[in-house]
Scaffold this active site. Structure first.
Site, PDB file in Angstrom:
ATOM      1  N   SER A   4       0.849  -1.185   0.000  1.00 46.88           N
ATOM      2  CA  SER A   4       0.000   0.000   0.000  1.00 46.88           C
ATOM      3  C   SER A   4       0.885   1.235   0.000  1.00 46.88           C
ATOM      4  O   SER A   4       1.988   1.229   0.551  1.00 46.88           O
ATOM      5  CB  SER A   4      -0.876   0.004   1.250  1.00 46.88           C
ATOM      6  OG  SER A   4      -1.553   1.228   1.402  1.00 46.88           O
ATOM      7  N   TYR A  28      -1.226  -0.313  10.527  1.00 46.56           N
ATOM      8  CA  TYR A  28      -1.326  -0.663   9.119  1.00 46.56           C
ATOM      9  C   TYR A  28      -0.154  -0.081   8.342  1.00 46.56           C
ATOM     10  O   TYR A  28       0.496  -0.791   7.556  1.00 46.56           O
ATOM     11  CB  TYR A  28      -2.651  -0.164   8.546  1.00 46.56           C
ATOM     12  CG  TYR A  28      -2.836  -0.457   7.084  1.00 46.56           C
ATOM     13  CD1 TYR A  28      -3.192  -1.738   6.661  1.00 46.56           C
ATOM     14  CD2 TYR A  28      -2.655   0.527   6.130  1.00 46.56           C
ATOM     15  CE1 TYR A  28      -3.364  -2.017   5.315  1.00 46.56           C
ATOM     16  CE2 TYR A  28      -2.830   0.265   4.781  1.00 46.56           C
ATOM     17  CZ  TYR A  28      -3.179  -1.007   4.377  1.00 46.56           C
ATOM     18  OH  TYR A  28      -3.349  -1.288   3.042  1.00 46.56           O
TER      19      TYR A  28
END
Length: 124
Positions: free
Chosen positions: A105, A118
């Site tokens: 990501s 995350y």
């Protein structure tokens, strides 16, 4: 996933497409899943796609360390465990060039508010 597998089979019915469910939070079970996959494909896996992921929405100070560990286990350590588990079969094989595809990501490069664990996992 079964729909994707069926679509792949419809494109080329001579290939073996199998969905192998696994629990990425259970790191100890992953080596046996690799062995199961190897047995399904005559000892040969050409591509490993690491595509699991979870996230949270909270300030770092408001989430427990257990939540951080859960995110790291799924988003990073499961990838490492699967990769390390498949490497011995690739080292033995003289056929082809195996490939690892890790889904990540942009959050691994630039932080995102309320996504501390995350972002850390994706940066790892």
């Amino acid at each position: 996933l079964e729909e994707v597998a069926e679509e792949c089979r419809s494109i080329n019915d001579s290939i073996n497409v199998t969905v192998l469910p696994m629990d990425l939070t259970d790191l100890a079970s992953l080596p046996s899943k690799v062995e199961e996959a190897l047995s399904l494909f005559d000892g040969r896996i050409d591509v490993l796609v690491n595509n699991g992921g979870v996230t949270t929405r909270s300030m770092a100070r408001n989430s427990s360390f257990d939540v951080d560990m859960h995110v790291m286990n799924v988003d990073f350590l499961a990838y490492a465990q699967l990769t390390k588990s498949i490497l011995p079969s690739w080292e033995k094989s003289q056929e082809g060039t195996p490939m690892i595809i890790n889904t990540s990501s942009v959050a691994g490069k630039i932080g995102a508010p309320m996504r501390t664990a995350y972002c850390a996992a994706k940066f790892a």
